[in-house]
Design an enzyme around this catalytic site. Sequence first.
Site: not given
Ligand code: GLC
Length: 747
Positions: A264, A469
Amino acid sequence: MSIERKVAQLVQPDIGSITPADVREYRFGTILNGGNSGPYGNDKAPAADWLKLADEFWEASTAPLENGEPVIPAIWATDAVHGHANVPGATVFPHNIGLGATHDPDLIRRIGAATATEIEVTGLDWTFAPTIAVARDSRWGRTYESYSEDPALVTPLGAAMIEGLQGKAGTAGFLGQGKVAATAKHYFGDGGTSQGVDQGDVNGDLDKLMAIHAAPYPAAIGAGVASVMASFNSINGTKMHGNKPLLTDELRGKLGFEGVVVGDWNGHGQVTGCTNSNCAQSLLAGLDVYMVPEDWKALHASLVAQVKDGTIPMARLDEAVLRVLRMKKALGILDGEVKPSARPNGGKWNLLGSPEHRAIAREAVAKSQVILKNAGVLPLKPGARIEVAGTAADNIPQQSGGWSITWQGGGDLTAANFPGATSIWGGIAEAARTAGGTAVLAPTGSAAAASAAKPDIAIVVFGEEPYAEFVGDRKDLAFRDEEGLALLKAYKARGIPTVAVFLSGRPLWVNRELNAADAFVASWLPGSEGAGVADVLFGKTQPTGRLSFAWPKTCEGGATWREGGTLFERGYGLGFAAPRIASVPLDETCAALTNDSGAAWFANGRLASQVQAVADNALLPDLRGNGNGIVAAGIDRRAQEDARRITFGPGAKISFTGPDSGAAFRIAYQVLNRPAGPVTVTAGGKAVDITQGLSVAEGKGWREMVLTQACLGSTGGRLTFASAAPFAFQISEITRDEKAANVECSF
Ligand code: GLC
């Protein structure tokens, strides 16, 4: 392949920090656009720009290479988590919490197929979806990305979405035309952190935790999911991005996953001993691809060095590279495939937000509506005079929620950013007309007083503002915004029956609104096809939606409501035939509401709901955007965009307004370059010159500024910074502090 080229296959930069020339030079295996990145620096870029940039990345990654190095095309990943919702004009489907309420795997499979096609139209290859989190504490800001708190429901829905996106494993169409690579995320435990804190720790007996939070993965792997994303959280204190027993021994050994494990967003940087640009530990633990939005050059160099010095065995590097190549092979892009715009769906703009896809979305909206209360007012009577109230009624950004055009959604977005979409109001107006009645829009409910004909019924649309988030993390489940409640009470006082339509990313404590309304519909985050709400309100579609999360009776949240605190059980939802029951008024006491101190004005990357940021008269929603010489941009401090860089043009000023508690201001700030001219701060009294304080802070990292009436004269509900010359500083928190009210100001 050289070590440099092999490592490049494992480095995934964000399009906001690379150019096609960088792709040509480094030959990254994969790239991504994060929620706030769009082509050419425009997070609202039109669909054609996505395809144009995809072609440029393709050209750059397939340019001939020196000394026989194999040419390997790059692939581009995006978060198409409820349709390809980054792109204006795409179909925006209900977020997963609403899809969970449909309990309909076939519908979700069709949604996946429609989404995959729309992704292909813009030239992309891979989506970071579905989230198969089992969210167990609705205070978590990502609850709406979870289908359910029940792994037995998440499992079939996650597998269905993967099949829709990728096609059925083992069939000819698998990962072929109209299909993209999917990602099961976030492995594992994302929905199980204590207190629902995003990226927090999941604590407990490992077997019991896996039985809940890893339960959906075998079916996802069985469906042939191409990739799994490692989770930010830790399990009993060990971050998943460095957790070999779980990332390799469990996921590979026991669950048999053979695809790509992608990290991530700088998740590797959170591993003990790691930084965003140096982290062999993650590769050794089982990560294959590093999502490294900005520090890709340094990380590439450190990984190459670590392979050369033996820290990383060549076998481990080769294994990870092979997985990436196998994924590309399965996608067909190693077999001489053509550039994105020349592929069968490339540039087929009629498929983006097509009527067929929007019809699927509208069906999903209708099937996701859950009627929690109905004192005989639903379905609405044909020919009724209807008034629709609430600022959320005609608000496509709000009904879409986070991950819509931008990462957080909402903010300065308008309906214009969602061409082809229909608001909840738009659907009601059409349905009322079709049923021989009338509908008026009265956002503040005032039109009723002015209009001669008293409405037969009022529909009040209200709910959460968009978030994504950790920005959506909450300390309790009390729904605080009282706009809807006031409207419901005003109509009730005039004897007008009401229907509450509640937009939320999770179950929340709304006992006051449930008492005030005659009917109450949990609408979740329906997306672009708001007409699906009217389909249920007018009875065109039977209300089959059923809760995929229990609904809280008390406002504290967490485990407390689970032990006897449940108002409606998972699986609850009324049909029209439900008998009219005289509902007993619900208890409206909530200690959290009375304890609110309004202390945090800005924290975790978000302004408090009662706080605004303005540059003179230009509103800066969520402390982002620009106006009157001010630019407010998201930056990372402890987490993605949890802080801001405030840039002043000459003479510009920025004000923060919020609850006037009279307390001191504590501001976490950082100055990279001292001011070139006077900077002052005002809180309602005299302007105080803080140039010296800011100059001393230059280059000294994050510090705390304490502003009290000792230097300001008074502290009220407004704080203004002004700079005579160009200047920039960074802010990560603004809080009020009663106890510091009289101490000396400090920087
Ligand atoms: C974010 C998320 C993840 C996402 C990634 C790319 O922080 O946790 O779900 O796919 O970054 O955007």
